[in-house]
Design an enzyme around this catalytic site. Structure first.
Site, mmCIF file in Angstrom:
data_model
loop_
_atom_site.group_PDB
_atom_site.id
_atom_site.type_symbol
_atom_site.label_atom_id
_atom_site.label_comp_id
_atom_site.label_asym_id
_atom_site.label_seq_id
_atom_site.Cartn_x
_atom_site.Cartn_y
_atom_site.Cartn_z
ATOM 1 N N GLY A 54 9.184 8.928 -0.666
ATOM 2 C CA GLY A 54 10.339 8.045 -0.744
ATOM 3 C C GLY A 54 11.114 7.979 0.563
ATOM 4 O O GLY A 54 12.318 7.769 0.575
ATOM 5 N N ILE A 55 10.416 8.129 1.670
ATOM 6 C CA ILE A 55 11.080 8.184 2.978
ATOM 7 C C ILE A 55 11.739 6.856 3.345
ATOM 8 O O ILE A 55 12.701 6.830 4.127
ATOM 9 C CB ILE A 55 10.086 8.604 4.085
ATOM 10 C CG1 ILE A 55 10.839 8.956 5.381
ATOM 11 C CG2 ILE A 55 9.030 7.538 4.318
ATOM 12 C CD1 ILE A 55 9.954 9.582 6.447
ATOM 13 N N THR A 56 11.266 5.747 2.768
ATOM 14 C CA THR A 56 11.844 4.443 3.106
ATOM 15 C C THR A 56 13.054 4.098 2.245
ATOM 16 O O THR A 56 13.664 3.046 2.424
ATOM 17 C CB THR A 56 10.795 3.322 2.957
ATOM 18 O OG1 THR A 56 10.319 3.311 1.604
ATOM 19 C CG2 THR A 56 9.638 3.534 3.913
ATOM 20 N N LEU B 180 2.229 8.766 -5.582
ATOM 21 C CA LEU B 180 2.331 9.902 -6.503
ATOM 22 C C LEU B 180 1.403 9.781 -7.715
ATOM 23 O O LEU B 180 1.292 10.720 -8.489
ATOM 24 C CB LEU B 180 3.771 10.063 -6.985
ATOM 25 C CG LEU B 180 4.782 10.523 -5.932
ATOM 26 C CD1 LEU B 180 6.164 10.694 -6.557
ATOM 27 C CD2 LEU B 180 4.346 11.827 -5.288
ATOM 28 N N GLN C 54 10.480 5.624 -9.519
ATOM 29 C CA GLN C 54 10.966 4.348 -10.042
ATOM 30 C C GLN C 54 12.369 4.706 -10.515
ATOM 31 O O GLN C 54 12.546 5.298 -11.579
ATOM 32 C CB GLN C 54 10.091 3.855 -11.188
ATOM 33 C CG GLN C 54 10.360 2.409 -11.602
ATOM 34 C CD GLN C 54 11.793 2.128 -12.024
ATOM 35 O OE1 GLN C 54 12.596 1.586 -11.245
ATOM 36 N NE2 GLN C 54 12.158 2.511 -13.230
ATOM 37 N N SER C 55 13.374 4.390 -9.714
ATOM 38 C CA SER C 55 14.699 4.980 -9.911
ATOM 39 C C SER C 55 15.729 4.049 -10.530
ATOM 40 O O SER C 55 16.893 4.424 -10.662
ATOM 41 C CB SER C 55 15.234 5.483 -8.560
ATOM 42 O OG SER C 55 15.308 4.423 -7.631
ATOM 43 N N THR D 190 18.433 14.225 -11.467
ATOM 44 C CA THR D 190 19.425 13.159 -11.633
ATOM 45 C C THR D 190 20.437 13.467 -12.723
ATOM 46 O O THR D 190 20.120 14.155 -13.709
ATOM 47 C CB THR D 190 18.727 11.832 -11.974
ATOM 48 O OG1 THR D 190 19.713 10.849 -12.345
ATOM 49 C CG2 THR D 190 17.776 11.999 -13.146
ATOM 50 N N GLU E 77 21.325 11.398 -14.787
ATOM 51 C CA GLU E 77 20.889 10.680 -15.983
ATOM 52 C C GLU E 77 20.246 11.622 -17.002
ATOM 53 O O GLU E 77 20.043 11.243 -18.154
ATOM 54 C CB GLU E 77 19.909 9.568 -15.604
ATOM 55 C CG GLU E 77 20.551 8.391 -14.889
ATOM 56 C CD GLU E 77 21.421 7.525 -15.792
ATOM 57 O OE1 GLU E 77 21.113 7.409 -17.004
ATOM 58 O OE2 GLU E 77 22.405 6.960 -15.293
ATOM 59 N N TYR F 159 13.746 6.349 -17.750
ATOM 60 C CA TYR F 159 13.937 7.020 -16.455
ATOM 61 C C TYR F 159 14.454 8.430 -16.654
ATOM 62 O O TYR F 159 13.927 9.396 -16.091
ATOM 63 C CB TYR F 159 14.908 6.213 -15.596
ATOM 64 C CG TYR F 159 15.389 6.946 -14.354
ATOM 65 C CD1 TYR F 159 14.552 7.135 -13.264
ATOM 66 C CD2 TYR F 159 16.694 7.446 -14.283
ATOM 67 C CE1 TYR F 159 14.992 7.808 -12.134
ATOM 68 C CE2 TYR F 159 17.140 8.107 -13.152
ATOM 69 C CZ TYR F 159 16.289 8.285 -12.085
ATOM 70 O OH TYR F 159 16.720 8.956 -10.963
ATOM 71 N N LYS G 48 12.481 11.931 -15.809
ATOM 72 C CA LYS G 48 13.073 12.909 -14.908
ATOM 73 C C LYS G 48 13.304 14.243 -15.609
ATOM 74 O O LYS G 48 13.312 15.308 -14.965
ATOM 75 C CB LYS G 48 14.390 12.376 -14.338
ATOM 76 C CG LYS G 48 14.212 11.366 -13.211
ATOM 77 C CD LYS G 48 13.662 12.044 -11.951
ATOM 78 C CE LYS G 48 13.720 11.145 -10.745
ATOM 79 N NZ LYS G 48 13.268 11.826 -9.513
ATOM 80 N N HIS H 44 25.061 8.629 -5.898
ATOM 81 C CA HIS H 44 25.444 8.692 -4.490
ATOM 82 C C HIS H 44 25.044 7.390 -3.818
ATOM 83 O O HIS H 44 23.937 6.895 -3.995
ATOM 84 C CB HIS H 44 24.836 9.905 -3.791
ATOM 85 C CG HIS H 44 23.387 10.122 -4.071
ATOM 86 N ND1 HIS H 44 22.907 10.544 -5.292
ATOM 87 C CD2 HIS H 44 22.296 9.982 -3.280
ATOM 88 C CE1 HIS H 44 21.590 10.647 -5.249
ATOM 89 N NE2 HIS H 44 21.196 10.293 -4.037
ATOM 90 N N ARG I 150 22.080 1.553 0.098
ATOM 91 C CA ARG I 150 21.739 1.505 -1.319
ATOM 92 C C ARG I 150 21.005 0.198 -1.612
ATOM 93 O O ARG I 150 21.307 -0.846 -1.035
ATOM 94 C CB ARG I 150 23.015 1.585 -2.149
ATOM 95 C CG ARG I 150 22.801 1.736 -3.657
ATOM 96 C CD ARG I 150 22.022 2.989 -3.975
ATOM 97 N NE ARG I 150 22.491 3.630 -5.188
ATOM 98 C CZ ARG I 150 21.721 4.332 -6.005
ATOM 99 N NH1 ARG I 150 20.425 4.459 -5.746
ATOM 100 N NH2 ARG I 150 22.221 4.923 -7.057
#
Length: 358
Positions: free
Chosen positions: A9-11, A65, A89-90, A132, A134, A156, A160, A186, A191
């Site tokens: 998820g570096i991008t 992944l 998938q956030s 998270t 969530e 989600y 998680k 955050h 974002r």
């Protein structure tokens, strides 16, 4: 020799900030990106285009992944000291539409990574799992701590939850240094535009420039604990610098509604809203505004509306974290307050829309 970090998820928002932090600390950073027909590296392009960094300190690898053999090969090739699993998938609402994919990436993706660590024999690697708030969903106590019972309310959150417990299980079963960072919401100018905070600041800027007419939202009463993403990424790094793998809540300890975020965003632009109606009939109407700014609005204009299509099938009404353990063990405390966070995001989006027109 510098430490090597591997980031999935570096991008993304967190991946880009974490990369900057680690490079500043002298790390060699490796990132996993998914292959697509168009590049999605805009958050790290300023690093990718720096030859000094790109050629010597930062390296990108194709991977996913859902591909076990790929993860094994990358671990054998890179031999990282630290792994930050930020890929997911956030989007909570989207997870109701793609629940299977969400589970494959967010739940089983974590398991695949942990098994890859076992199979490659990287016994000393430290693993950070992006957990998270969530997980708490239908909250069982206020505020939420590391010991608060979980009650996720979306595919989600459920995915998680599996990721959280498989981290705990592999830590206890195989002595893998694996920690969960239970990060509450955050935000930042990086974002994604479909997340509610960025949607608010970006659309507000577009309305004042005459590009959009209204901002359409879902549940205005939803309360969230919102912090500043770069500070939370620093906490990720601190979690992996501990001698013992543990789980930490990272939060501000404050909660605010979506309505408050919207109200404060427009106030940053010199626009005061008046709220009328209830539930899906509630509207944000221009009460006063700075008429020296040449905004494309007038008193009485409806700038904010509510649509049930943005409601979740099962809503999370209140999230507020207790970061006491992080403060005590990590020495971590949030510095950017809610009002400053809104100001940072509103200003960035206003400048972006002014410059690029979108």
């Amino acid at each position: 020799m510098s430490k090597k970090a591997l980031i999935t998820g570096i991008t993304g928002q967190d991946g880009s900030y974490l990369t900057e932090i680690l490079l500043e600390k002298g790390y060699e950073v490796h990132g996993i990106i998914r292959r697509s027909s168009s590049f999605n590296t805009k958050r790290i392009d300023h690093l990718f285009n720096d030859n000094e960094i790109h050629d010597k300190k930062m390296f990108l690898h194709y991977g996913d992944l859902v591909d076990t053999s790929n993860l094994n090969r990358l671990l054998e090739k890179i031999e990282p000291d630290e792994i930050y699993n930020l890929a997911a998938q956030s989007h909570v609402k989207v997870s109701f539409e793609v629940p299977d994919y969400t589970a494959q990436v967010d739940a089983l993706g974590t398991l695949r990574f942990l098994d890859a660590i076992r199979e490659t024999g990287l016994n000393k690697v430290k693993f950070y799992q992006a957990s998270t708030s969530e997980l708490y969903g239908k909250v069982q106590e206020v505020p939420q701590t590391e010991s608060t019972p979980f009650y996720p309310r979306s595919p989600y959150g459920v995915a998680k939850l599996y990721g959280y417990w498989i981290i705990v299980n592999y830590r206890e079963a195989y002595d893998i240094f694996a920690s969960n960072g239970i990060l509450f919401n955050h935000e930042s100018p990086r974002r994604g535009e479909t997340f509610v905070t960025r949607k608010i600041t970006r659309t507000a800027a577009r309305i004042l420039h005459g590009i959009d007419k209204t901002l359409v939202l879902g549940n205005l009463n939803a309360k969230r604990d919102w912090g500043y993403a770069p500070e939370y990424c620093e906490a990720m790094w601190q979690i992996l610098q501990q001698d013992k793998a543990e789980d930490f809540v990272i939060a501000t300890g404050e909660t605010h509604t979506v309505r408050e975020f919207t109200d404060l965003t427009f106030k940053e632009f010199g626009v005061e809203l008046e709220w009328q109606g209830k539930n899906e009939n509630e509207k944000g109407i221009v009460k006063e505004f700075d008429d020296t700014k040449n905004y494309q609005i007038k008193k009485g204009d409806v700038l904010v509306e509510v649509s049930p299509r943005y409601y979740r099938p099962t809503e999370v009404d209140l999230l507020i974290g207790d970061p006491s353990k992080a403060e005590k063990v990590l020495g971590w405390k949030p510095k950017v307050k809610f009002s400053e966070l809104v100001k940072i995001m509103a200003k960035a989006d206003f400048e972006l829309v002014s410059k690029k027109g979108y």
